[in-house]
Design a protein around this motif. Structure first.
Motif, mmCIF file in Angstrom:
data_model
loop_
_atom_site.group_PDB
_atom_site.id
_atom_site.type_symbol
_atom_site.label_atom_id
_atom_site.label_comp_id
_atom_site.label_asym_id
_atom_site.label_seq_id
_atom_site.Cartn_x
_atom_site.Cartn_y
_atom_site.Cartn_z
ATOM 1 N N ALA A 121 -6.067 14.122 38.236
ATOM 2 C CA ALA A 121 -6.399 14.192 36.806
ATOM 3 C C ALA A 121 -5.436 13.409 35.917
ATOM 4 C CB ALA A 121 -6.478 15.653 36.361
ATOM 5 N N PRO A 122 -4.100 13.544 36.058
ATOM 6 C CA PRO A 122 -3.202 12.771 35.186
ATOM 7 C C PRO A 122 -3.381 11.266 35.342
ATOM 8 C CG PRO A 122 -2.019 14.556 36.272
ATOM 9 C CD PRO A 122 -3.359 14.464 36.931
ATOM 10 N N GLY A 123 -3.566 10.810 36.585
ATOM 11 C CA GLY A 123 -3.772 9.385 36.796
ATOM 12 C C GLY A 123 -5.055 8.893 36.155
ATOM 13 N N TRP A 124 -6.105 9.710 36.231
ATOM 14 C CA TRP A 124 -7.374 9.328 35.620
ATOM 15 C C TRP A 124 -7.243 9.288 34.102
ATOM 16 C CZ3 TRP A 124 -11.703 6.944 36.385
ATOM 17 C CH2 TRP A 124 -12.769 7.126 35.512
ATOM 18 N N ALA A 125 -6.567 10.289 33.524
ATOM 19 C CA ALA A 125 -6.375 10.326 32.068
ATOM 20 C C ALA A 125 -5.574 9.114 31.599
ATOM 21 C CB ALA A 125 -5.680 11.621 31.660
ATOM 22 N N ALA A 126 -4.538 8.756 32.358
ATOM 23 C CA ALA A 126 -3.734 7.585 31.990
ATOM 24 C C ALA A 126 -4.570 6.312 32.059
ATOM 25 C CB ALA A 126 -2.520 7.474 32.915
ATOM 26 N N PHE A 127 -5.422 6.220 33.066
ATOM 27 C CA PHE A 127 -6.303 5.049 33.195
ATOM 28 C C PHE A 127 -7.253 4.954 32.000
ATOM 29 C CE2 PHE A 127 -10.527 3.526 34.530
ATOM 30 C CZ PHE A 127 -10.212 2.219 34.862
ATOM 31 N N VAL A 128 -7.846 6.082 31.615
ATOM 32 C CA VAL A 128 -8.774 6.097 30.474
ATOM 33 C C VAL A 128 -8.047 5.688 29.203
ATOM 34 C CG1 VAL A 128 -10.201 7.578 29.018
ATOM 35 C CG2 VAL A 128 -10.341 7.775 31.508
ATOM 36 N N ASN A 129 -6.827 6.197 29.002
ATOM 37 C CA ASN A 129 -6.066 5.853 27.804
ATOM 38 C C ASN A 129 -5.742 4.369 27.759
ATOM 39 O OD1 ASN A 129 -5.986 8.435 26.697
ATOM 40 N ND2 ASN A 129 -4.124 8.998 27.788
ATOM 41 N N ARG A 130 -5.355 3.817 28.904
ATOM 42 C CA ARG A 130 -5.056 2.371 28.933
ATOM 43 C C ARG A 130 -6.293 1.547 28.619
ATOM 44 N NH1 ARG A 130 -1.987 3.880 33.492
ATOM 45 N NH2 ARG A 130 -3.675 3.195 34.883
ATOM 46 N N GLN A 131 -7.434 1.942 29.173
ATOM 47 C CA GLN A 131 -8.669 1.221 28.894
ATOM 48 C C GLN A 131 -9.026 1.311 27.413
ATOM 49 O OE1 GLN A 131 -8.640 -0.599 31.790
ATOM 50 N NE2 GLN A 131 -10.841 -0.612 31.467
ATOM 51 N N ARG A 132 -8.798 2.489 26.823
ATOM 52 C CA ARG A 132 -9.140 2.681 25.400
ATOM 53 C C ARG A 132 -8.292 1.779 24.509
ATOM 54 N NH1 ARG A 132 -8.643 7.995 25.078
ATOM 55 N NH2 ARG A 132 -10.873 8.396 25.305
ATOM 56 N N VAL A 133 -6.964 1.787 24.712
ATOM 57 C CA VAL A 133 -6.114 0.968 23.845
ATOM 58 C C VAL A 133 -6.354 -0.515 24.099
ATOM 59 C CG1 VAL A 133 -4.341 2.733 23.530
ATOM 60 C CG2 VAL A 133 -4.138 1.140 25.434
ATOM 61 N N LYS A 189 3.154 -7.863 13.792
ATOM 62 C CA LYS A 189 2.562 -7.075 14.880
ATOM 63 C C LYS A 189 1.613 -6.013 14.350
ATOM 64 C CE LYS A 189 6.625 -7.481 17.899
ATOM 65 N NZ LYS A 189 7.666 -6.742 18.656
ATOM 66 N N ILE A 190 0.422 -5.969 14.951
ATOM 67 C CA ILE A 190 -0.494 -4.843 14.776
ATOM 68 C C ILE A 190 -0.524 -4.132 16.131
ATOM 69 C CG2 ILE A 190 -2.809 -4.082 14.168
ATOM 70 C CD1 ILE A 190 -1.413 -5.456 11.893
ATOM 71 N N VAL A 191 -0.160 -2.852 16.151
ATOM 72 C CA VAL A 191 0.065 -2.129 17.406
ATOM 73 C C VAL A 191 -0.961 -1.014 17.565
ATOM 74 C CG1 VAL A 191 1.744 -0.867 18.803
ATOM 75 C CG2 VAL A 191 2.527 -2.640 17.207
ATOM 76 N N VAL A 192 -1.505 -0.895 18.765
ATOM 77 C CA VAL A 192 -2.385 0.216 19.142
ATOM 78 C C VAL A 192 -1.634 1.011 20.208
ATOM 79 C CG1 VAL A 192 -4.626 0.922 20.023
ATOM 80 C CG2 VAL A 192 -4.410 -1.216 18.735
ATOM 81 N N ALA A 193 -1.442 2.312 19.975
ATOM 82 C CA ALA A 193 -0.647 3.129 20.894
ATOM 83 C C ALA A 193 -1.363 4.427 21.238
ATOM 84 C CB ALA A 193 0.720 3.440 20.285
ATOM 85 N N VAL A 194 -1.118 4.907 22.457
ATOM 86 C CA VAL A 194 -1.578 6.235 22.850
ATOM 87 C C VAL A 194 -0.626 7.254 22.231
ATOM 88 C CG1 VAL A 194 -1.921 7.807 24.800
ATOM 89 C CG2 VAL A 194 -2.573 5.406 25.002
ATOM 90 N N PRO A 195 -1.141 8.304 21.576
ATOM 91 C CA PRO A 195 -0.248 9.317 20.989
ATOM 92 C C PRO A 195 0.592 10.012 22.055
ATOM 93 C CG PRO A 195 -2.479 9.532 20.126
ATOM 94 C CD PRO A 195 -2.548 8.576 21.273
ATOM 95 N N SER A 196 1.781 10.417 21.669
ATOM 96 C CA SER A 196 2.652 11.162 22.569
ATOM 97 C C SER A 196 2.058 12.538 22.848
ATOM 98 C CB SER A 196 4.043 11.316 21.942
ATOM 99 O OG SER A 196 4.825 12.241 22.660
#
Length: 244
Positions: A63-75, A205-212
């Motif tokens: 699950a954590p790996g999948w969530a990280a993958f989804v977040n990377r794809q989103r940003v 710079k315009i930055v897109v980040a995953v929230p902490s």
């Protein structure tokens, strides 16, 4: 006294009887091949619990790996939208021989971007409140405002923030915009940030980040950004520590 032929015949008869008996025993004891074997007891409760437990453990690991993958794809997708918006503004400026600006804002549900002529027909700057070309940023990936943070190192129009400790601020200040002139170059005045020895200016710079995960108002280490590097408006994309 029996002759040799009689003895051989007797031995053959006994051997035949033994083979027949063994064959009958085999046919009587072999498993049934017609449908379901009635002697098969199926799965026990313990076996089912072990299987369910193993599935749960594997899911918890994945699950954590999948969530990280989804977040990377989103940003990645949202950053592509930021890059496309800046390129479109630059093209519109050169095509229409007018200065064009790109601005961002956050409403209650999503982040928005606007591409518009910088000046009105009377040659005065278009006020932020009169911008009417807002559209969602990254709607195709479900990038609602709580799914990512949009930030920048802009301290004003085409001006990089000179704060050295935290040059990129979140959320992005909508009044800080990037503007291209009629040739697609950055309008004056402009500033690409403080230059330290042996380094290049950081650029705009315009930055897109995953929230902490600890604080949704702070950016995690997963970042993507678009950087305007030169006066001519050349742009590139970067990620993670290059976007700080």
């Amino acid at each position: 006294m029996p002759n040799i032929r009689s003895l051989r015949l007797l031995d053959s008869l006994q051997l035949h009887r033994l083979k027949t008996k063994l064959k009958q025993q085999y046919l009587a004891n072999r498993p049934s091949t017609d449908g379901y074997n009635q002697q098969d007891p199926g799965f026990s409760l313990i076996e089912l619990l072990v299987v369910i437990l193993m599935i749960g453990i594997l899911a918890a690991i994945a699950a954590p790996g999948w969530a990280a993958f989804v977040n990377r794809q989103r940003v990645n997708k949202v950053n592509d939208a930021v890059f496309a918006a800046l390129q479109q503004a630059q093209r519109e400026a050169k095509r229409n021989k007018l200065s064009y600006s790109v601005s961002f804002q956050k409403n209650s549900t999503t982040q928005e971007v606007a591409i518009y002529p910088t000046k009105k027909s009377d040659s005065t700057n278009l006020p932020f409140a009169e911008i009417s070309t807002w559209k969602p940023l990254g709607p195709d990936v479900g990038a609602n405002s709580d799914k990512f943070l949009l930030g920048a190192n802009l301290g004003g129009e085409n001006i990089a923030n000179t704060t050295t400790n935290s040059p990129v601020s979140y959320p992005l200040n909508a009044s800080a915009k990037i503007t291209f002139d009629y040739m697609g170059a950055l309008t004056l005045p402009n500033n690409f940030g403080t230059v330290t020895a042996g380094t290049e200016p950081p650029g705009l710079k315009i930055v897109v980040a995953v929230p902490s995960s600890a604080n949704s108002t702070l950016a995690s280490s997963v970042k993507r950004c678009v950087i305007v590097k030169t006066l001519l408006g050349s742009m590139l994309t970067a990620k993670d520590d290059k976007c700080s």
